[in-house]
Enzyme design. Structure first.
Site, PDB file in Angstrom:
ATOM      1  N   CYS A  41       3.099   1.719   2.972  1.00 51.53           N
ATOM      2  CA  CYS A  41       4.267   0.845   3.052  1.00 51.53           C
ATOM      3  C   CYS A  41       5.386   1.393   2.179  1.00 51.53           C
ATOM      4  O   CYS A  41       6.562   1.339   2.540  1.00 51.53           O
ATOM      5  CB  CYS A  41       3.897  -0.569   2.616  1.00 51.53           C
ATOM      6  N   CYS A  60       0.850  -1.190   0.000  1.00 51.05           N
ATOM      7  CA  CYS A  60       0.000   0.000   0.000  1.00 51.05           C
ATOM      8  C   CYS A  60       0.896   1.255   0.000  1.00 51.05           C
ATOM      9  O   CYS A  60       2.088   1.159   0.243  1.00 51.05           O
ATOM     10  CB  CYS A  60      -0.915  -0.008   1.208  1.00 51.05           C
TER      11      CYS A  60
END
Lengths: 78, 325
Positions: free
Chosen positions: A13, A10
């Site tokens: 991250c 995501c």
């Protein structure tokens, strides 16, 4: 030492990976940065919210994007 | 609460930019500035409050709470409420799902969390609050929570454990060790504040562009779509409008922030509010990216049933609101 970033890919991250990479580059320390995207491996760390920062196999930050200074402090502490 | 903002945007558009008061462009721009700033403030505040809640009540605690008590069916409701107040990121849904079932929480209760978490999120709440006011926002939030509660309950009753993927079954079979307690350290509130506000700012920054685009489109439509335009086509209570809205909304996942301002214009121009709420819920609740992620833990069959149950509930609440509101 090894820093692992656990996350399924995501935006949060990715930000975390960037921040860790920058911090490592700035300190010029001998650190291996590794990204773990495999959910099966992630679950071995017993975490339920990502992103997670793991320093030498111990979970340090989970569920949020860390700051540069946090990462720097983590590196210097160990 | 936002009176000062009306003065500010009027001042900015009429005095600073020199557009004449009452002109079409001037009015539209003034509205645009007002709406954008108002929604950004609301979004920041809501994200900030959710950030505080999350520091004091992280998902680990929730898992242990749900796991350690007998709650006589209330666990579905609690799980849904917690889903509403925790910030949601679709990529966290898989780790969360596994973390829950691994912790011994029944599948149905886990589904309650999984349904409500994306439905009632900070972005939807801030936009609803800014565009429709607190009553509609409250209705939206309560519906989202009830939908998760009953959806999870029904999915739990269907007993779908066999349709999980094999490695999840393996994990469930293993004994569960209590999670490490990194977050159990005493929390220094003052120290956490900058982190929480930074996180809230990240959320605002991430959707800033979509909000501007959405409000821009909304403002443009205000001027050019005739009043009651949709009432002619969609407002007459045709039965298919609610399911159609739900289906159209599925691929719009990424732009949830841009969609609410457009929905607001549609409502003003005659689309019934229930249809609009169903549309919004479908946008955030039935997302294809989430389905792709869930494929790692659920078989295709299970995902289909999960989405089907949620869809049926969304459509039903759309009809209900069209009748009641």
């Amino acid at each position: 030492m090894t820093i692992k970033i656990l996350g399924t890919g995501c935006p949060k991250c990715k930000q975390t990976v960037d921040i860790v990479n920058k911090a490592v580059a700035k300190l010029g320390a001998d650190i291996k940065v590794e990204k773990v995207e495999d959910i099966i491996k992630i679950m071995e760390y017993n975490v339920i919210s990502t992103p997670v920062v793991v320093v030498d196999e111990s979970v340090k930050i989970k569920g949020r994007v860390p700051t540069m200074s946090e990462i720097t402090a983590l590196i210097q502490a160990s | 609460m936002f009176d000062w903002l009306i003065y500010f945007s009027d001042w900015l558009i009429y005095d600073v930019s020199g557009l004449s008061e009452g002109s079409r462009l001037g009015t539209a721009l003034s509205f645009f500035v007002y709406d954008v700033i108002k929604i950004l403030i609301l979004l920041f505040l809501i994200s900030f409050i959710m950030g505080i809640v999350n520091v004091y009540f992280p998902v680990e605690k929730l898992r242990n709470y749900l796991n350690s008590r007998k709650l006589y069916g209330l666990e579905y409701l609690f799980s849904a409420i917690f889903g509403a107040i925790t910030p949601f990121c679709s990529c966290s849904s898989v780790p969360l799902f596994i973390g829950f079932v691994q912790g011994g929480i029944p599948l149905g209760v886990t589904f309650s969390f999984l349904i409500t978490s994306p439905l009632v999120n900070e972005i939807a709440l801030a936009l609803f609050l800014g565009m429709f006011g607190w009553k509609v926002t409250l209705i939206y939030a309560i519906t989202g929570i009830l939908l998760g509660t009953f959806g999870g309950f029904i999915l739990g009753k269907l007993d779908l454990k066999d349709w999980l993927t094999d490695w999840v079954k393996d994990i469930m079979a293993k004994t569960y060790e209590k999670g490490d307690t990194v977050t159990a350290d005493s929390i220094n509130f003052i120290k956490e504040l900058p982190l929480i506000s930074r996180e809230a700012w990240h959320i605002v920054k991430g959707v800033l562009l979509y909000i501007i685009i959405g409000i821009g489109i909304g403002a443009a439509m205000h001027g050019y779509v005739p009043e009651n335009f949709f009432e002619q086509y969609l407002g007459g209570g045709q039965w298919w409008t609610v399911p159609a809205a739900v289906i159209i909304a599925v691929p719009m996942y990424a732009n949830a922030a841009a969609i609410v301002p457009v929905i607001q214009v549609l409502v003003v121009k005659g689309v019934p509010l229930g249809t609009a709420i169903a549309f919004m819920m479908s946008t955030v609740g039935l997302s294809l990216p989430e389905a792709t992620l869930l494929k790692k833990v659920m078989t295709f069959k299970l995902i289909s049933v999960f989405f089907l149950v949620v869809t049926v509930f969304i459509v039903a609440s759309g009809y209900l609101f069209n009748l009641v509101l």
